[in-house]
Write an enzyme that holds these catalytic residues in place. Structure first.
Site, PDB file in Angstrom:
ATOM      1  N   GLY A   1       0.657  -1.253   0.065  1.00 34.58           N
ATOM      2  CA  GLY A   1       0.077   0.053   0.002  1.00 34.58           C
ATOM      3  C   GLY A   1       0.835   1.259   0.101  1.00 34.58           C
ATOM      4  O   GLY A   1       2.278   1.284  -0.307  1.00 34.58           O
TER       5      GLY A   1
ATOM      6  N   ASP B   1       1.823  -3.383   8.363  1.00 31.59           N
ATOM      7  CA  ASP B   1       1.143  -3.457   7.262  1.00 31.59           C
ATOM      8  C   ASP B   1       0.087  -2.201   7.317  1.00 31.59           C
ATOM      9  O   ASP B   1      -0.227  -1.692   8.565  1.00 31.59           O
ATOM     10  CB  ASP B   1       0.237  -4.754   7.047  1.00 31.59           C
ATOM     11  CG  ASP B   1       0.281  -4.802   5.586  1.00 31.59           C
ATOM     12  OD1 ASP B   1       0.101  -3.740   4.733  1.00 31.59           O
ATOM     13  OD2 ASP B   1       0.102  -5.962   4.932  1.00 31.59           O
TER      14      ASP B   1
ATOM     15  N   GLU C   1      -0.544 -10.807   2.403  1.00 33.95           N
ATOM     16  CA  GLU C   1      -0.806  -9.786   3.553  1.00 33.95           C
ATOM     17  C   GLU C   1      -1.044 -10.817   4.829  1.00 33.95           C
ATOM     18  O   GLU C   1      -0.366 -10.495   6.121  1.00 33.95           O
ATOM     19  CB  GLU C   1      -1.474  -8.758   3.637  1.00 33.95           C
ATOM     20  CG  GLU C   1      -1.018  -7.630   2.586  1.00 33.95           C
ATOM     21  CD  GLU C   1      -1.676  -6.357   2.714  1.00 33.95           C
ATOM     22  OE1 GLU C   1      -1.355  -5.240   2.464  1.00 33.95           O
ATOM     23  OE2 GLU C   1      -3.173  -6.499   3.122  1.00 33.95           O
TER      24      GLU C   1
ATOM     25  N   ALA D   1      -4.113  -0.678   6.593  1.00 36.88           N
ATOM     26  CA  ALA D   1      -5.392  -1.117   6.706  1.00 36.88           C
ATOM     27  C   ALA D   1      -6.314  -0.107   6.125  1.00 36.88           C
ATOM     28  O   ALA D   1      -5.748   1.118   5.825  1.00 36.88           O
ATOM     29  CB  ALA D   1      -5.850  -1.298   7.899  1.00 36.88           C
TER      30      ALA D   1
ATOM     31  N   GLY E   1      -6.755  -4.797   2.095  1.00 41.15           N
ATOM     32  CA  GLY E   1      -6.934  -5.424   0.838  1.00 41.15           C
ATOM     33  C   GLY E   1      -7.399  -4.736  -0.294  1.00 41.15           C
ATOM     34  O   GLY E   1      -7.583  -4.859  -1.448  1.00 41.15           O
TER      35      GLY E   1
HETATM   36  C1  5RP Z   1      -3.235  -3.490   0.537  1.00 37.30           C
HETATM   37  C2  5RP Z   1      -3.528  -3.357   1.651  1.00 37.30           C
HETATM   38  C3  5RP Z   1      -3.432  -1.890   2.178  1.00 37.30           C
HETATM   39  O1  5RP Z   1      -2.422  -2.364   3.336  1.00 37.30           O
HETATM   40  C4  5RP Z   1      -4.356  -1.058   2.770  1.00 37.30           C
HETATM   41  O2  5RP Z   1      -5.198  -0.970   1.232  1.00 37.30           O
HETATM   42  C5  5RP Z   1      -3.734   0.418   2.927  1.00 37.30           C
HETATM   43  O3  5RP Z   1      -3.254   0.784   1.836  1.00 37.30           O
HETATM   44  P1  5RP Z   1      -2.896   2.363   1.845  1.00 37.30           P
HETATM   45  O4  5RP Z   1      -1.560   2.358   2.976  1.00 37.30           O
HETATM   46  O5  5RP Z   1      -2.501   2.893   0.545  1.00 37.30           O
HETATM   47  O6  5RP Z   1      -4.004   3.155   2.580  1.00 37.30           O
HETATM   48  O7  5RP Z   1      -4.312  -3.971   2.325  1.00 37.30           O
HETATM   49  O8  5RP Z   1      -3.887  -4.698  -0.168  1.00 37.30           O
END
Ligand code: 5RP
Length: 202
Positions: A31, A86, A108, A88, A100
């Site tokens: 992400g 990670d 993930e 979210a 996701g």
């Molecule tokens: C990717 C994910 C990401 O962790 C989630 O979408 C958050 O993304 P971002 O940091 O761009 O807001 O699950 O599949």
């Protein structure tokens, strides 16, 4: 830098500041927020001479690890991860997560599942009382292509709502994940018992 980008940066860097230690195996999420965490990891590796090994959760994460000169590994060589970091898409008051949005959810979840600790970096826009308050794109479900219709039917028959097959941009047809799968976005129409939903979807 926008307020949202500044918030992502603060969250990403704080996670690295507070939780990354020398000699760790790290899970690296996917992400846009994780980019800031990886940047800070790379700075700390240089400044503090840290010995870290990074396991990616996607092609994007792999590229980030390589781009920032970090040590790339995998679950074959490092099946035990000390800390996974990670992003979210949304976090509710009970810390249920929607993840996701970027389409990388299966790897993930595998990496987080083999990590002793899991840190979620999420800015103020993702903080909700109930899932769906802030994130309106639904719950992503990665599915093997041949099963997308029966899985869609099973989820909506059991829990209601509507499912959309995520379509690609700049390519005809559906999004194909790093694993060669499709993504269903389930637009649920009420608050559920999320642990029950999670078990049913799995
Ligand atoms: C990717 C994910 C990401 O962790 C989630 O979408 C958050 O993304 P971002 O940091 O761009 O807001 O699950 O599949």
């Amino acid at each position: 830098m926008s307020k949202a980008e500044e918030a992502k940066k603060l969250a990403g860097r704080a996670a690295v500041e507070n939780h990354v230690r020398n000699n760790q195996v790290l899970g690296i999420g996917s992400g846009s927020t994780i980019v800031h965490a990886v940047q800070r990891i790379a700075e700390r590796v240089k400044q503090e001479n840290l010995n870290l090994v990074c396991i990616p959760t996607s092609f994007q994460a792999r590229q980030l690890i390589l781009q920032y000169g970090l040590t790339l590994s995998d679950l074959d060589r490092h099946p035990e991860i000390d800390l996974a970091i990670d992003g979210a898409d949304e976090v509710d008051a009970d810390l249920n997560l929607i993840r996701g949005g970027g389409g990388c959810l299966t790897q993930e979840k595998i990496v987080a599942g083999y990590a002793s600790r899991f840190i979620v970096i999420a800015d103020f826009r993702k903080d909700s009382k109930n899932l769906g308050d802030q994130w309106h794109k639904g719950i992503p479900i990665e599915v093997i292509p041949m099963a997308y219709v029966p899985v869609s039917r099973a989820v909506t028959q059991k829990f209601g709502g509507v499912i959309e097959l995520r379509m690609a941009v700049n390519k005809a047809g559906p999004v194909v994940t790093d694993n060669g799968n499709f993504i269903l976005d389930w637009k649920f129409d009420r608050v559920h018992k999320w642990s029950e939903v999670n078990t049913a979807i799995k």
